[in-house]
Write an enzyme that holds these catalytic residues in place. Structure first.
Site, PDB file in Angstrom:
ATOM      1  N   LYS A 203       0.833  -1.211   0.000  1.00  0.00           N
ATOM      2  CA  LYS A 203       0.000   0.000   0.000  1.00  0.00           C
ATOM      3  C   LYS A 203       0.871   1.267   0.000  1.00  0.00           C
ATOM      4  O   LYS A 203       0.654   2.175  -0.790  1.00  0.00           O
ATOM      5  CB  LYS A 203      -0.945   0.011   1.221  1.00  0.00           C
ATOM      6  CG  LYS A 203      -1.894  -1.185   1.255  1.00  0.00           C
ATOM      7  CD  LYS A 203      -2.852  -1.133   2.442  1.00  0.00           C
ATOM      8  CE  LYS A 203      -2.166  -1.185   3.797  1.00  0.00           C
ATOM      9  NZ  LYS A 203      -1.454  -2.445   4.080  1.00  0.00           N
TER      10      LYS A 203
ATOM     11  N   ARG B  52      -9.787   0.618   8.944  1.00  0.00           N
ATOM     12  CA  ARG B  52      -9.353  -0.743   9.223  1.00  0.00           C
ATOM     13  C   ARG B  52     -10.453  -1.572   9.882  1.00  0.00           C
ATOM     14  O   ARG B  52     -10.214  -2.737  10.228  1.00  0.00           O
ATOM     15  CB  ARG B  52      -8.149  -0.711  10.145  1.00  0.00           C
ATOM     16  CG  ARG B  52      -6.823  -0.936   9.417  1.00  0.00           C
ATOM     17  CD  ARG B  52      -5.719  -0.765  10.419  1.00  0.00           C
ATOM     18  NE  ARG B  52      -4.514  -1.482  10.156  1.00  0.00           N
ATOM     19  CZ  ARG B  52      -3.440  -0.964   9.565  1.00  0.00           C
ATOM     20  NH1 ARG B  52      -3.457   0.234   9.065  1.00  0.00           N
ATOM     21  NH2 ARG B  52      -2.342  -1.682   9.470  1.00  0.00           N
TER      22      ARG B  52
ATOM     23  N   ARG C 236      11.345  -5.770   5.025  1.00  0.00           N
ATOM     24  CA  ARG C 236      11.072  -4.338   4.780  1.00  0.00           C
ATOM     25  C   ARG C 236      12.066  -3.457   5.542  1.00  0.00           C
ATOM     26  O   ARG C 236      12.392  -3.711   6.699  1.00  0.00           O
ATOM     27  CB  ARG C 236       9.647  -3.998   5.228  1.00  0.00           C
ATOM     28  CG  ARG C 236       9.381  -2.494   5.208  1.00  0.00           C
ATOM     29  CD  ARG C 236       7.927  -2.167   5.160  1.00  0.00           C
ATOM     30  NE  ARG C 236       7.194  -2.557   6.352  1.00  0.00           N
ATOM     31  CZ  ARG C 236       5.874  -2.415   6.463  1.00  0.00           C
ATOM     32  NH1 ARG C 236       5.168  -1.913   5.461  1.00  0.00           N
ATOM     33  NH2 ARG C 236       5.253  -2.794   7.559  1.00  0.00           N
TER      34      ARG C 236
ATOM     35  N   ARG D 228      11.208  -1.664  11.080  1.00  0.00           N
ATOM     36  CA  ARG D 228      10.190  -1.239  12.036  1.00  0.00           C
ATOM     37  C   ARG D 228      10.099  -2.214  13.199  1.00  0.00           C
ATOM     38  O   ARG D 228      10.238  -3.412  13.031  1.00  0.00           O
ATOM     39  CB  ARG D 228       8.832  -1.171  11.322  1.00  0.00           C
ATOM     40  CG  ARG D 228       8.570   0.198  10.728  1.00  0.00           C
ATOM     41  CD  ARG D 228       7.369   0.223   9.846  1.00  0.00           C
ATOM     42  NE  ARG D 228       6.189  -0.443  10.399  1.00  0.00           N
ATOM     43  CZ  ARG D 228       5.023  -0.473   9.766  1.00  0.00           C
ATOM     44  NH1 ARG D 228       4.888   0.095   8.582  1.00  0.00           N
ATOM     45  NH2 ARG D 228       3.998  -1.086  10.312  1.00  0.00           N
TER      46      ARG D 228
ATOM     47  N   ARG E  85      -0.666  -9.201  13.477  1.00  0.00           N
ATOM     48  CA  ARG E  85      -1.241  -8.195  12.581  1.00  0.00           C
ATOM     49  C   ARG E  85      -2.070  -8.865  11.479  1.00  0.00           C
ATOM     50  O   ARG E  85      -3.095  -8.326  11.061  1.00  0.00           O
ATOM     51  CB  ARG E  85      -0.135  -7.331  11.982  1.00  0.00           C
ATOM     52  CG  ARG E  85       0.393  -6.317  13.004  1.00  0.00           C
ATOM     53  CD  ARG E  85       1.783  -5.853  12.682  1.00  0.00           C
ATOM     54  NE  ARG E  85       1.864  -5.078  11.486  1.00  0.00           N
ATOM     55  CZ  ARG E  85       2.989  -4.925  10.772  1.00  0.00           C
ATOM     56  NH1 ARG E  85       4.100  -5.516  11.147  1.00  0.00           N
ATOM     57  NH2 ARG E  85       2.980  -4.181   9.697  1.00  0.00           N
TER      58      ARG E  85
HETATM   59  P1  ADP Z   1       2.151  -1.852   3.236  1.00  0.00           P
HETATM   60  O1  ADP Z   1       2.156  -0.336   3.204  1.00  0.00           O
HETATM   61  O2  ADP Z   1       0.942  -2.436   2.571  1.00  0.00           O
HETATM   62  O3  ADP Z   1       2.390  -2.392   4.595  1.00  0.00           O
HETATM   63  P2  ADP Z   1       4.744  -1.636   1.871  1.00  0.00           P
HETATM   64  O4  ADP Z   1       4.494  -0.745   0.688  1.00  0.00           O
HETATM   65  O5  ADP Z   1       5.445  -1.050   3.041  1.00  0.00           O
HETATM   66  O6  ADP Z   1       3.366  -2.338   2.335  1.00  0.00           O
HETATM   67  O7  ADP Z   1       5.543  -2.917   1.317  1.00  0.00           O
HETATM   68  C1  ADP Z   1       5.961  -3.978   2.188  1.00  0.00           C
HETATM   69  C2  ADP Z   1       7.329  -4.515   1.730  1.00  0.00           C
HETATM   70  O8  ADP Z   1       7.174  -5.210   0.487  1.00  0.00           O
HETATM   71  C3  ADP Z   1       8.392  -3.434   1.474  1.00  0.00           C
HETATM   72  O9  ADP Z   1       9.634  -3.967   1.865  1.00  0.00           O
HETATM   73  C4  ADP Z   1       8.338  -3.214  -0.057  1.00  0.00           C
HETATM   74  O10 ADP Z   1       9.614  -2.816  -0.564  1.00  0.00           O
HETATM   75  C5  ADP Z   1       7.950  -4.602  -0.554  1.00  0.00           C
HETATM   76  N1  ADP Z   1       7.076  -4.587  -1.747  1.00  0.00           N
HETATM   77  C6  ADP Z   1       6.045  -3.730  -2.002  1.00  0.00           C
HETATM   78  N2  ADP Z   1       5.425  -4.058  -3.160  1.00  0.00           N
HETATM   79  C7  ADP Z   1       6.064  -5.164  -3.632  1.00  0.00           C
HETATM   80  C8  ADP Z   1       5.883  -6.013  -4.816  1.00  0.00           C
HETATM   81  N3  ADP Z   1       4.891  -5.779  -5.683  1.00  0.00           N
HETATM   82  N4  ADP Z   1       6.724  -7.055  -4.950  1.00  0.00           N
HETATM   83  C9  ADP Z   1       7.693  -7.316  -4.037  1.00  0.00           C
HETATM   84  N5  ADP Z   1       7.926  -6.565  -2.931  1.00  0.00           N
HETATM   85  C10 ADP Z   1       7.114  -5.502  -2.727  1.00  0.00           C
HETATM   86  P1  ADP Z   2       1.037  -1.937   7.742  1.00  0.00           P
HETATM   87  O1  ADP Z   2       2.374  -1.723   7.148  1.00  0.00           O
HETATM   88  O2  ADP Z   2       0.853  -3.166   8.514  1.00  0.00           O
HETATM   89  O3  ADP Z   2      -0.077  -1.751   6.777  1.00  0.00           O
HETATM   90  P2  ADP Z   2       0.606   0.485   9.284  1.00  0.00           P
HETATM   91  O4  ADP Z   2       1.846   1.270   9.184  1.00  0.00           O
HETATM   92  O5  ADP Z   2      -0.567   0.914   8.480  1.00  0.00           O
HETATM   93  O6  ADP Z   2       0.960  -1.010   9.005  1.00  0.00           O
HETATM   94  O7  ADP Z   2       0.121   0.391  10.794  1.00  0.00           O
HETATM   95  C1  ADP Z   2       0.995   0.060  11.851  1.00  0.00           C
HETATM   96  C2  ADP Z   2       0.185  -0.030  13.149  1.00  0.00           C
HETATM   97  O8  ADP Z   2      -0.431   1.229  13.435  1.00  0.00           O
HETATM   98  C3  ADP Z   2      -0.958  -1.020  13.130  1.00  0.00           C
HETATM   99  O9  ADP Z   2      -0.532  -2.349  13.433  1.00  0.00           O
HETATM  100  C4  ADP Z   2      -1.890  -0.445  14.200  1.00  0.00           C
HETATM  101  O10 ADP Z   2      -1.418  -0.727  15.512  1.00  0.00           O
HETATM  102  C5  ADP Z   2      -1.733   1.051  13.984  1.00  0.00           C
HETATM  103  N1  ADP Z   2      -2.735   1.581  13.026  1.00  0.00           N
HETATM  104  C6  ADP Z   2      -2.493   2.096  11.786  1.00  0.00           C
HETATM  105  N2  ADP Z   2      -3.637   2.478  11.201  1.00  0.00           N
HETATM  106  C7  ADP Z   2      -4.633   2.200  12.076  1.00  0.00           C
HETATM  107  C8  ADP Z   2      -6.055   2.335  12.055  1.00  0.00           C
HETATM  108  N3  ADP Z   2      -6.708   2.849  10.999  1.00  0.00           N
HETATM  109  N4  ADP Z   2      -6.757   1.924  13.145  1.00  0.00           N
HETATM  110  C9  ADP Z   2      -6.143   1.420  14.223  1.00  0.00           C
HETATM  111  N5  ADP Z   2      -4.809   1.244  14.302  1.00  0.00           N
HETATM  112  C10 ADP Z   2      -4.056   1.627  13.252  1.00  0.00           C
END
Ligand code: ADP
Ligand code: ADP
Length: 225
Positions: free
Chosen positions: A16, A91, A130, A164, A175
């Site tokens: 995302k 969420r 990541r 992280r 999660r």
């Molecule tokens: P989210 O915001 O949904 O948690 P991230 O954008 O942080 O996901 O991506 C999670 C991890 O996967 C990061 O290390 C990123 O570099 C990697 N990643 C994201 N998209 C892809 C993809 N299409 N293929 C392989 N790795 C990816």
């Molecule tokens: P991911 O990479 O897993 O998509 P985020 O960076 O979006 O993770 O979120 C990290 C943490 O922040 C979550 O595990 C949760 O504890 C908190 N968080 C983020 N967004 C929300 C939300 N909309 N509602 C509740 N908790 C949230």
């Protein structure tokens, strides 16, 4: 100009944040990441940050009242007036309802809910590798799938890359459980509303981007008609 008000749905690690950065540049949208906003509050040791940290460390959702106020306020900021891309919110159904109500009160509405779908085993691989930039959390890398040119250093601004706290195996599992029980029902919720668009998140980041960009371009055309 018509607004593009989008949300990104999908499990942790679906990509995302990676896609949001690209779409922000393609369409001039405000990228609003709840996770990044919360981590900034934790780093600044604000009251909200202190309250949120224990939930985040455990992999649980931060309570709705804290999150909803924070996001509804942010969506009303001037840079989001022409459109926004919500990453990590809503969420659960209560957050989705609060968003719909707040937008309606302001004469706005959602344009689309973009689901990036990946299975659990891919999530674990992605999150374990990541790395994010200490200076700008939107600069995201992966040790195998998207490594920086120099190990441990951000290509874009030369800052240090870190893992992280919640990207550890135990917390990742938790999660995922939280995603399946609380967030996944939103897929049906937005499908019923006619807003859902699905993307195969197991493809390369470039391919996922091409697919989403084409869909968002179509949504924009439809808005302008
Ligand atoms: P989210 O915001 O949904 O948690 P991230 O954008 O942080 O996901 O991506 C999670 C991890 O996967 C990061 O290390 C990123 O570099 C990697 N990643 C994201 N998209 C892809 C993809 N299409 N293929 C392989 N790795 C990816
Ligand atoms: P991911 O990479 O897993 O998509 P985020 O960076 O979006 O993770 O979120 C990290 C943490 O922040 C979550 O595990 C949760 O504890 C908190 N968080 C983020 N967004 C929300 C939300 N909309 N509602 C509740 N908790 C949230």
């Amino acid at each position: 100009m018509s607004e593009l008000n989008l949300i990104l749905l999908g499990p942790p690690g679906a990509g995302k944040g990676t896609q949001a950065e690209r779409l922000r540049d393609d369409f001039g949208l405000a990228h609003i990441s709840t996770g990044d906003m919360l981590r900034a509050q934790v780093a600044e040791e604000t009251e909200l940050g202190r309250a949120a940290k224990r939930y985040m460390d455990a992999g649980d959702l931060v309570p709705d009242d804290v999150i909803i106020d924070m996001i509804i306020g942010r969506v009303g900021d001037p840079d989001a007036a022409d459109g926004f891309l919500l990453d990590g919110f809503p969420r659960n159904e209560a957050q989705a309802e609060a968003l719909a109500k707040a937008l309606k009160e302001r004469g706005r509405r959602l344009t689309g809910a973009l689901l990036i779908d990946v299975p659990d085993d891919v999530v674990v691989q992605r999150l374990a590798g990541r790395r994010t930039c200490v200076k700008n959390a939107s600069h995201i890398y992966h040790v195998d799938f998207d490594p920086p040119k120099h190990e441990g250093v951000c290509d874009q601004d030369g800052a240090r890359l870190v893992q992280r706290d919640d990207d550890q195996e135990d917390t990742i599992r938790r999660r995922l459980e939280v995603y399946h029980s609380q967030t996944e029902p939103l897929i049906a919720y937005y499908d019923r509303a006619g807003l859902l668009r699905r993307f195969d998140g197991t493809r390369s980041a470039d391919e996922v981007h091409d697919h989403i960009r084409a869909t968002v371009a179509t949504l924009r055309l439809e808005e302008e008609l």
